[in-house]
Write a protein that holds these residues in place. Structure first.
Motif, PDB file in Angstrom:
ATOM      1  N   GLN A   9      -6.022  -2.873  -4.201  1.00 37.88           N
ATOM      2  CA  GLN A   9      -5.315  -2.601  -2.949  1.00 37.88           C
ATOM      3  C   GLN A   9      -6.209  -2.904  -1.748  1.00 37.88           C
ATOM      4  N   HIS A  10      -7.471  -2.536  -1.833  1.00 38.88           N
ATOM      5  CA  HIS A  10      -8.383  -2.807  -0.731  1.00 38.88           C
ATOM      6  C   HIS A  10      -8.572  -4.315  -0.528  1.00 38.88           C
ATOM      7  N   ARG A  28       0.318  -3.443 -11.434  1.00 39.75           N
ATOM      8  CA  ARG A  28       0.261  -2.150 -10.754  1.00 39.75           C
ATOM      9  C   ARG A  28       1.194  -1.142 -11.405  1.00 39.75           C
ATOM     10  N   LEU A  37       0.827  -1.199   0.000  1.00 40.01           N
ATOM     11  CA  LEU A  37       0.000   0.000   0.000  1.00 40.01           C
ATOM     12  C   LEU A  37       0.864   1.253   0.000  1.00 40.01           C
ATOM     13  N   LEU A  88      -7.292   6.528  -3.117  1.00 37.24           N
ATOM     14  CA  LEU A  88      -6.662   5.548  -2.227  1.00 37.24           C
ATOM     15  C   LEU A  88      -6.546   6.093  -0.809  1.00 37.24           C
ATOM     16  N   THR A 115       2.537   1.861  -3.368  1.00 39.10           N
ATOM     17  CA  THR A 115       1.547   2.322  -4.348  1.00 39.10           C
ATOM     18  C   THR A 115       1.243   3.798  -4.137  1.00 39.10           C
TER      19      THR A 115
END
Length: 215
Positions: A206-207, A152, A65, A171, A68
């Protein structure tokens, strides 16, 4: 520090071509500070030799995370590579002004960033990240994580500056209306950008990784 952790090595892409390397390093530290306010690392980012930085995370999900968020939020003229390594870390010299560390996490992170370099200058120029672990249970997980990193990084590398800002904001938890106000565009334009750029899918991925509690 004992137990398995995620060591992160960061370096600056084409740092020698930057007009303001000091400013670039400052922007990287600031961007990491913002990204780590929610999911705090075991040890915050610190500079090492040359244009490299290091940090330590408790879980792979947190490290993914953070990297990113950082890639999405960096200034347009600054980009970074990330080597993520699972393993152990040990303090070599606790009396040194800055803790000198060794251990399998750092060896794997070094191998990972070297693999990123190799692939980036081969057939995957969009790639900026790689993950290596030598724990037996993660042999198959490595392939899954690196598949995510390939997708990604390809997505982020293809985004325009506004697409990145909107994806980063999403995000961080901003609503589309809040993002529209920040960018002085309509909420519909925000929604279209997130769909077109792949930002919405990236945020959703990501979640899902965090819900899956990737350790």
């Amino acid at each position: 520090m004992s137990g398995l952790v995620i060591a992160l090595i960061v370096d600056i892409v084409e740092s020698r071509k930057l007009k303001d390397r000091v400013g670039a390093q400052r922007s990287i530290r600031t961007t990491f500070e913002d990204a780590l306010r929610v999911h705090r690392p075991l040890r915050p980012l610190w500079p090492t030799v040359g244009d490299e930085f290091q940090a330590i995370f408790p879980t792979l999900g947190h490290a993914l995370l953070a990297t990113t968020q950082v890639r999405l939020s960096l200034p347009d003229d600054v980009d970074c590579r990330f080597g993520l390594g699972r393993g152990e870390t040990v303090d070599v010299d606790e009396q040194a002004p800055g803790a000198i560390q060794d251990g399998s996490a750092w060896w794997n992170a070094r191998r990972a960033i070297e693999e990123t370099h190799r692939r980036e200058h081969g057939g995957e120029p969009y790639l900026r990240s790689w993950f290596i672990s030598n724990t037996p249970r993660e042999v198959s997980a490595m392939a899954l994580v690196n598949s995510f990193l390939l997708l990604r990084d390809a997505s982020i590398s293809s985004m325009r500056p506004r697409d990145r800002r909107l994806t980063a904001g999403s995000l961080y938890g901003y609503t589309q209306s809040e993002l529209a106000e920040q960018e002085q565009i309509t909420q519909s334009a925000v929604s279209q950008s997130l769909r077109r750029s792949g930002g919405a899918a990236l945020v959703a991925a990501q979640h899902e990784l965090l819900k899956g509690e990737i350790q």
